[in-house]
Motif scaffolding. Sequence first.
Motif, PDB file in Angstrom:
ATOM      1  N   GLU A  54      46.479  43.773  52.060  1.00  0.00           N
ATOM      2  CA  GLU A  54      47.297  43.154  51.011  1.00  0.00           C
ATOM      3  C   GLU A  54      46.390  42.641  49.894  1.00  0.00           C
ATOM      4  N   ILE A  55      46.889  42.768  48.665  1.00  0.00           N
ATOM      5  CA  ILE A  55      46.145  42.316  47.493  1.00  0.00           C
ATOM      6  C   ILE A  55      47.069  41.446  46.664  1.00  0.00           C
ATOM      7  N   ARG A  56      46.568  40.292  46.237  1.00  0.00           N
ATOM      8  CA  ARG A  56      47.349  39.412  45.356  1.00  0.00           C
ATOM      9  C   ARG A  56      46.706  39.439  43.975  1.00  0.00           C
ATOM     10  N   LEU A  57      47.528  39.749  42.967  1.00  0.00           N
ATOM     11  CA  LEU A  57      47.099  39.734  41.580  1.00  0.00           C
ATOM     12  C   LEU A  57      47.784  38.582  40.858  1.00  0.00           C
ATOM     13  N   VAL A  58      47.018  37.895  40.012  1.00  0.00           N
ATOM     14  CA  VAL A  58      47.505  36.733  39.271  1.00  0.00           C
ATOM     15  C   VAL A  58      47.349  37.005  37.780  1.00  0.00           C
ATOM     16  N   ALA A  73      43.381  37.082  43.137  1.00  0.00           N
ATOM     17  CA  ALA A  73      43.653  35.684  43.445  1.00  0.00           C
ATOM     18  C   ALA A  73      42.502  35.083  44.234  1.00  0.00           C
ATOM     19  N   SER A  74      41.796  35.924  44.968  1.00  0.00           N
ATOM     20  CA  SER A  74      40.683  35.479  45.800  1.00  0.00           C
ATOM     21  C   SER A  74      39.360  35.767  45.093  1.00  0.00           C
ATOM     22  N   GLY A  75      38.391  34.890  45.269  1.00  0.00           N
ATOM     23  CA  GLY A  75      37.077  35.094  44.679  1.00  0.00           C
ATOM     24  C   GLY A  75      36.166  35.975  45.515  1.00  0.00           C
ATOM     25  N   LYS A  76      36.637  36.394  46.689  1.00  0.00           N
ATOM     26  CA  LYS A  76      35.807  37.212  47.579  1.00  0.00           C
ATOM     27  C   LYS A  76      35.438  38.550  46.954  1.00  0.00           C
ATOM     28  N   LEU A  77      36.412  39.197  46.327  1.00  0.00           N
ATOM     29  CA  LEU A  77      36.183  40.456  45.628  1.00  0.00           C
ATOM     30  C   LEU A  77      36.722  40.309  44.208  1.00  0.00           C
ATOM     31  N   PRO A  78      35.896  39.797  43.309  1.00  0.00           N
ATOM     32  CA  PRO A  78      36.388  39.543  41.950  1.00  0.00           C
ATOM     33  C   PRO A  78      36.625  40.835  41.163  1.00  0.00           C
ATOM     34  N   PHE A  79      37.838  40.946  40.605  1.00  0.00           N
ATOM     35  CA  PHE A  79      38.159  42.086  39.758  1.00  0.00           C
ATOM     36  C   PHE A  79      39.296  41.724  38.826  1.00  0.00           C
ATOM     37  N   THR A  80      39.447  42.545  37.770  1.00  0.00           N
ATOM     38  CA  THR A  80      40.563  42.391  36.844  1.00  0.00           C
ATOM     39  C   THR A  80      41.199  43.755  36.592  1.00  0.00           C
ATOM     40  N   LEU A  81      42.456  43.716  36.227  1.00  0.00           N
ATOM     41  CA  LEU A  81      43.194  44.901  35.811  1.00  0.00           C
ATOM     42  C   LEU A  81      43.855  44.548  34.483  1.00  0.00           C
ATOM     43  N   SER A  82      43.378  45.189  33.422  1.00  0.00           N
ATOM     44  CA  SER A  82      43.888  44.892  32.086  1.00  0.00           C
ATOM     45  C   SER A  82      44.780  46.009  31.579  1.00  0.00           C
ATOM     46  N   SER A  83      45.850  45.616  30.920  1.00  0.00           N
ATOM     47  CA  SER A  83      46.752  46.557  30.251  1.00  0.00           C
ATOM     48  C   SER A  83      46.494  46.403  28.762  1.00  0.00           C
ATOM     49  N   LYS A  84      45.859  47.390  28.165  1.00  0.00           N
ATOM     50  CA  LYS A  84      45.559  47.370  26.731  1.00  0.00           C
ATOM     51  C   LYS A  84      46.686  48.090  25.993  1.00  0.00           C
TER      52      LYS A  84
END
Length: 129
Positions: A54-58, A73-84
């Motif tokens: 499970e993955i939580r996105l904020v 949401a978790s700092g364990k695996l930091p990532f972002t998903l941007s919609s440009k």
Amino acid sequence: MEIKGNTVTVNKSDEALFSFFTQVGNFEQLMPESTQKFEVDGDSFLFALKGMPEIRLVLKDKTEFSDVTLGAASGKLPFTLSSKIDKIDDNQSNVQLIFKGEFNAMMAMMVKKPLTSFIDTLTENIAKL
């Protein structure tokens, strides 16, 4: 690691797309068929794809009518998903998804292919909006 999805043209205004992406529950419409779980909680959502954790996105950041960025949401695996979002005219916009993650080399190697496939599926579903 950075994965850029294809740029797709959508028959919606930049304002409409911005509104769509800032309402995180709308991401359910973009998810792959293999989605087994999707739950919205305020400005975040939790999802699970078949065979993956499970993955939580904020909702992390937004720039009116041009960018909406979700993050882990978790700092364990930091990532972002941007919609440009790039306005073409009043009824059309281009959209590109960009994934950025901080992974070690081994993890990056393991997740690159499934993440690229995931981004491609989201992009294909955005084009259908």
